[in-house]
Design a protein around this motif. Sequence first.
Motif, PDB file in Angstrom:
ATOM      1  N   PRO A   1       0.915  -1.208  -0.026  1.00  0.00           N
ATOM      2  CA  PRO A   1       0.061   0.085   0.153  1.00  0.00           C
ATOM      3  C   PRO A   1       0.611   1.535  -0.121  1.00  0.00           C
ATOM      4  CG  PRO A   1      -0.143  -0.983   2.065  1.00  0.00           C
ATOM      5  CD  PRO A   1       1.275  -1.708   1.530  1.00  0.00           C
ATOM      6  N   ALA A   2       1.707   1.506  -0.990  1.00  0.00           N
ATOM      7  CA  ALA A   2       2.461   3.088  -1.184  1.00  0.00           C
ATOM      8  C   ALA A   2       3.187   3.191  -2.727  1.00  0.00           C
ATOM      9  CB  ALA A   2       3.325   2.399  -0.254  1.00  0.00           C
ATOM     10  N   ASP A   3       3.591   3.790  -2.678  1.00  0.00           N
ATOM     11  CA  ASP A   3       4.058   4.542  -4.043  1.00  0.00           C
ATOM     12  C   ASP A   3       5.391   4.114  -3.754  1.00  0.00           C
ATOM     13  OD1 ASP A   3       6.097   6.242  -5.863  1.00  0.00           O
ATOM     14  OD2 ASP A   3       5.121   7.879  -6.256  1.00  0.00           O
ATOM     15  N   LEU A   4       5.529   2.715  -4.788  1.00  0.00           N
ATOM     16  CA  LEU A   4       7.343   1.634  -4.685  1.00  0.00           C
ATOM     17  C   LEU A   4       8.384   2.341  -5.371  1.00  0.00           C
ATOM     18  CD1 LEU A   4       5.281  -1.070  -6.943  1.00  0.00           C
ATOM     19  CD2 LEU A   4       5.291  -0.820  -4.258  1.00  0.00           C
ATOM     20  N   ASP A   5       8.608   3.312  -5.743  1.00  0.00           N
ATOM     21  CA  ASP A   5       9.378   4.536  -5.975  1.00  0.00           C
ATOM     22  C   ASP A   5       9.472   5.541  -5.483  1.00  0.00           C
ATOM     23  OD1 ASP A   5      10.321   2.833  -7.826  1.00  0.00           O
ATOM     24  OD2 ASP A   5       8.207   3.230  -9.253  1.00  0.00           O
ATOM     25  N   ALA A   6       8.621   5.773  -4.461  1.00  0.00           N
ATOM     26  CA  ALA A   6       8.989   7.607  -4.071  1.00  0.00           C
ATOM     27  C   ALA A   6      10.089   7.379  -2.229  1.00  0.00           C
ATOM     28  CB  ALA A   6       8.203   8.120  -2.676  1.00  0.00           C
ATOM     29  N   PRO A   7      11.225   8.496  -2.434  1.00  0.00           N
ATOM     30  CA  PRO A   7      12.331   8.131  -1.476  1.00  0.00           C
ATOM     31  C   PRO A   7      11.596   7.580  -0.456  1.00  0.00           C
ATOM     32  CG  PRO A   7      11.795  10.146  -3.044  1.00  0.00           C
ATOM     33  CD  PRO A   7      10.958   9.330  -3.610  1.00  0.00           C
ATOM     34  N   HIS A   8      12.141   7.412   0.456  1.00  0.00           N
ATOM     35  CA  HIS A   8      11.049   6.970   2.182  1.00  0.00           C
ATOM     36  C   HIS A   8      12.491   6.946   2.780  1.00  0.00           C
ATOM     37  CE1 HIS A   8       8.157   5.857   4.644  1.00  0.00           C
ATOM     38  NE2 HIS A   8       8.951   5.154   6.072  1.00  0.00           N
ATOM     39  N   SER A   9      12.317   6.915   4.370  1.00  0.00           N
ATOM     40  CA  SER A   9      13.399   7.185   5.409  1.00  0.00           C
ATOM     41  C   SER A   9      13.850   5.872   5.970  1.00  0.00           C
ATOM     42  CB  SER A   9      14.332   8.406   6.162  1.00  0.00           C
ATOM     43  OG  SER A   9      14.099   9.202   5.401  1.00  0.00           O
ATOM     44  N   TRP A  10      14.457   4.595   6.033  1.00  0.00           N
ATOM     45  CA  TRP A  10      13.970   3.496   7.217  1.00  0.00           C
ATOM     46  C   TRP A  10      15.171   3.737   7.997  1.00  0.00           C
ATOM     47  CZ3 TRP A  10       9.845   2.047   5.020  1.00  0.00           C
ATOM     48  CH2 TRP A  10       9.580   1.741   4.016  1.00  0.00           C
ATOM     49  N   THR A  11      14.673   3.025   9.816  1.00  0.00           N
ATOM     50  CA  THR A  11      15.906   3.976  10.127  1.00  0.00           C
ATOM     51  C   THR A  11      15.812   2.569  10.632  1.00  0.00           C
ATOM     52  OG1 THR A  11      14.754   6.256  10.964  1.00  0.00           O
ATOM     53  CG2 THR A  11      16.199   4.814  12.980  1.00  0.00           C
ATOM     54  N   TYR A  12      17.916   2.222  11.502  1.00  0.00           N
ATOM     55  CA  TYR A  12      17.322   1.243  11.938  1.00  0.00           C
ATOM     56  C   TYR A  12      17.264   0.933  13.314  1.00  0.00           C
ATOM     57  CZ  TYR A  12      21.024  -2.872  12.476  1.00  0.00           C
ATOM     58  OH  TYR A  12      21.296  -4.222  12.693  1.00  0.00           O
ATOM     59  N   VAL A  13      17.110   0.167  14.204  1.00  0.00           N
ATOM     60  CA  VAL A  13      16.828  -0.114  15.756  1.00  0.00           C
ATOM     61  C   VAL A  13      17.854   0.662  16.458  1.00  0.00           C
ATOM     62  CG1 VAL A  13      15.742  -1.777  17.647  1.00  0.00           C
ATOM     63  CG2 VAL A  13      14.652  -1.529  15.142  1.00  0.00           C
ATOM     64  N   PRO A  14      18.786  -0.139  16.315  1.00  0.00           N
ATOM     65  CA  PRO A  14      20.362  -0.226  16.958  1.00  0.00           C
ATOM     66  C   PRO A  14      20.991   1.332  17.516  1.00  0.00           C
ATOM     67  CG  PRO A  14      20.905  -2.218  15.952  1.00  0.00           C
ATOM     68  CD  PRO A  14      19.722  -1.368  15.356  1.00  0.00           C
ATOM     69  N   ASP A  15      20.270   2.110  15.926  1.00  0.00           N
ATOM     70  CA  ASP A  15      20.886   3.772  15.952  1.00  0.00           C
ATOM     71  C   ASP A  15      19.475   4.342  16.604  1.00  0.00           C
ATOM     72  OD1 ASP A  15      22.726   3.258  14.405  1.00  0.00           O
ATOM     73  OD2 ASP A  15      21.932   3.717  12.456  1.00  0.00           O
ATOM     74  N   VAL A  16      19.111   3.862  17.007  1.00  0.00           N
ATOM     75  CA  VAL A  16      18.085   4.854  17.736  1.00  0.00           C
ATOM     76  C   VAL A  16      18.106   4.412  19.151  1.00  0.00           C
ATOM     77  CG1 VAL A  16      15.294   4.626  18.793  1.00  0.00           C
ATOM     78  CG2 VAL A  16      15.773   4.336  15.821  1.00  0.00           C
ATOM     79  N   ALA A  17      18.701   3.563  20.091  1.00  0.00           N
ATOM     80  CA  ALA A  17      19.691   3.083  20.520  1.00  0.00           C
ATOM     81  C   ALA A  17      20.274   3.828  21.083  1.00  0.00           C
ATOM     82  CB  ALA A  17      19.346   1.447  21.336  1.00  0.00           C
ATOM     83  N   ARG A  18      21.064   4.078  20.274  1.00  0.00           N
ATOM     84  CA  ARG A  18      22.210   5.013  19.911  1.00  0.00           C
ATOM     85  C   ARG A  18      22.253   5.885  20.153  1.00  0.00           C
ATOM     86  NH1 ARG A  18      26.633   4.878  15.791  1.00  0.00           N
ATOM     87  NH2 ARG A  18      25.142   4.167  14.892  1.00  0.00           N
ATOM     88  N   THR A  19      21.133   6.465  19.850  1.00  0.00           N
ATOM     89  CA  THR A  19      21.157   8.319  20.095  1.00  0.00           C
ATOM     90  C   THR A  19      20.114   8.524  21.330  1.00  0.00           C
ATOM     91  OG1 THR A  19      20.600   8.008  17.173  1.00  0.00           O
ATOM     92  CG2 THR A  19      19.946   9.643  18.384  1.00  0.00           C
ATOM     93  N   LEU A  20      19.200   7.541  21.664  1.00  0.00           N
ATOM     94  CA  LEU A  20      18.508   7.973  22.333  1.00  0.00           C
ATOM     95  C   LEU A  20      19.309   8.236  24.270  1.00  0.00           C
ATOM     96  CD1 LEU A  20      15.409   7.373  23.969  1.00  0.00           C
ATOM     97  CD2 LEU A  20      15.580   5.256  24.562  1.00  0.00           C
ATOM     98  N   VAL A  21      20.352   7.017  24.019  1.00  0.00           N
ATOM     99  CA  VAL A  21      21.093   6.858  25.355  1.00  0.00           C
ATOM    100  C   VAL A  21      22.080   7.631  25.442  1.00  0.00           C
ATOM    101  CG1 VAL A  21      23.750   5.694  25.992  1.00  0.00           C
ATOM    102  CG2 VAL A  21      21.270   4.712  25.718  1.00  0.00           C
ATOM    103  N   ALA A  22      22.561   8.574  24.206  1.00  0.00           N
ATOM    104  CA  ALA A  22      23.443   9.586  23.325  1.00  0.00           C
ATOM    105  C   ALA A  22      23.213  11.504  24.243  1.00  0.00           C
ATOM    106  CB  ALA A  22      23.527   9.684  22.474  1.00  0.00           C
ATOM    107  N   ALA A  23      21.005  11.011  23.716  1.00  0.00           N
ATOM    108  CA  ALA A  23      20.286  12.646  24.145  1.00  0.00           C
ATOM    109  C   ALA A  23      20.200  12.330  24.852  1.00  0.00           C
ATOM    110  CB  ALA A  23      19.082  12.140  23.164  1.00  0.00           C
ATOM    111  N   ALA A  24      20.276  10.955  26.442  1.00  0.00           N
ATOM    112  CA  ALA A  24      19.769  11.150  27.858  1.00  0.00           C
ATOM    113  C   ALA A  24      20.998  11.457  28.825  1.00  0.00           C
ATOM    114  CB  ALA A  24      19.451   9.981  28.051  1.00  0.00           C
TER     115      ALA A  24
END
Length: 314
Positions: A182-205
């Motif tokens: 259910p999407a435009d198959l060719d539209a640019p889209h950002s995909w975030t990697y879960v371990p990068d979320v954890a690294r950023t969360l800890v850094a910001a905290a």
Amino acid sequence: MALHVIVGAGPVGTATARLLADRGERVRLVTRRGGGPEHPAVERIAADATDADRLTAAATGAAALYNCANPAYHRWATDWPPLAAALLTAAERSGAVLATVGNLYGYGPVDAPMTEATPLRPSSVKGRVRAQMWADALAAHEAGRVRATEVRGSDYLGAGAQSLPSMLVLPQVLAGRRALVPADLDAPHSWTYVPDVARTLVAAATDERGWGRVWHVPTAPAVSIRGLAARAAALAGAPAPKLTRMPGPMLWLGGLFDATAKEMREIAYQFDRPFVLDSTAAVAAFGIDPTPLDDALADTVAALRAQPAPARAS
């Protein structure tokens, strides 16, 4: 060795707990059933996180309180407000930094890459819920009642991720079957990697420069769903992907029988146009480079292959 309290043992909560524990920190992981990763430095507690008194007791003495919870998708409007209120109360009473995992729903439809300065203009119930959560936390921070921060990522890749690629696209690609998307198959889209979320969360905290504002998780350059599927197939040695865009009425029809499909209707705008996350601020502030897309995809593919194969339709 500081104490860090994490609420929620989903993909991000689990990744955050492991990251901190592997660094030698003490981790207290709070979930309704006392689940989470097994690690000598991780103390798992069964508790109702909407109980502000119980959560305050768990967070007393902690350096940070991490909101990694994720209520059922169709219950955000009812379940998030009391949970967010309890977390805010516990942070205020305990003095722990409140670090929340957010998302991009609050921005609503956009026509340019999203930065932390993009106005919050939610067009969905779920977006309004998330925008209000940050408004309440920021107001408490600015009043000197708490120290708060929030990190926001786009749709997730990685082990345990519940996102359009991991649920609808990649399992079909790996099985050599056609994926109805259910999407435009060719539209640019950002995909975030879960371990990068954890690294950023800890850094910001743990860095006072991170408090009182939102940060976008360092994320690899945007790629379309078609491009993502093709790269995953190449990495996995799978046949070339067969993708078909799902007609809009089919998603609406599916929502009559499936709660998740129903909830996807109001955020379908994210997949019918470019949806790109700008994360240069966090990269500059914390020195966190996004994990290369191939590495994130390889991890996602490995996790999917470790799951039981989906049943074939008869």
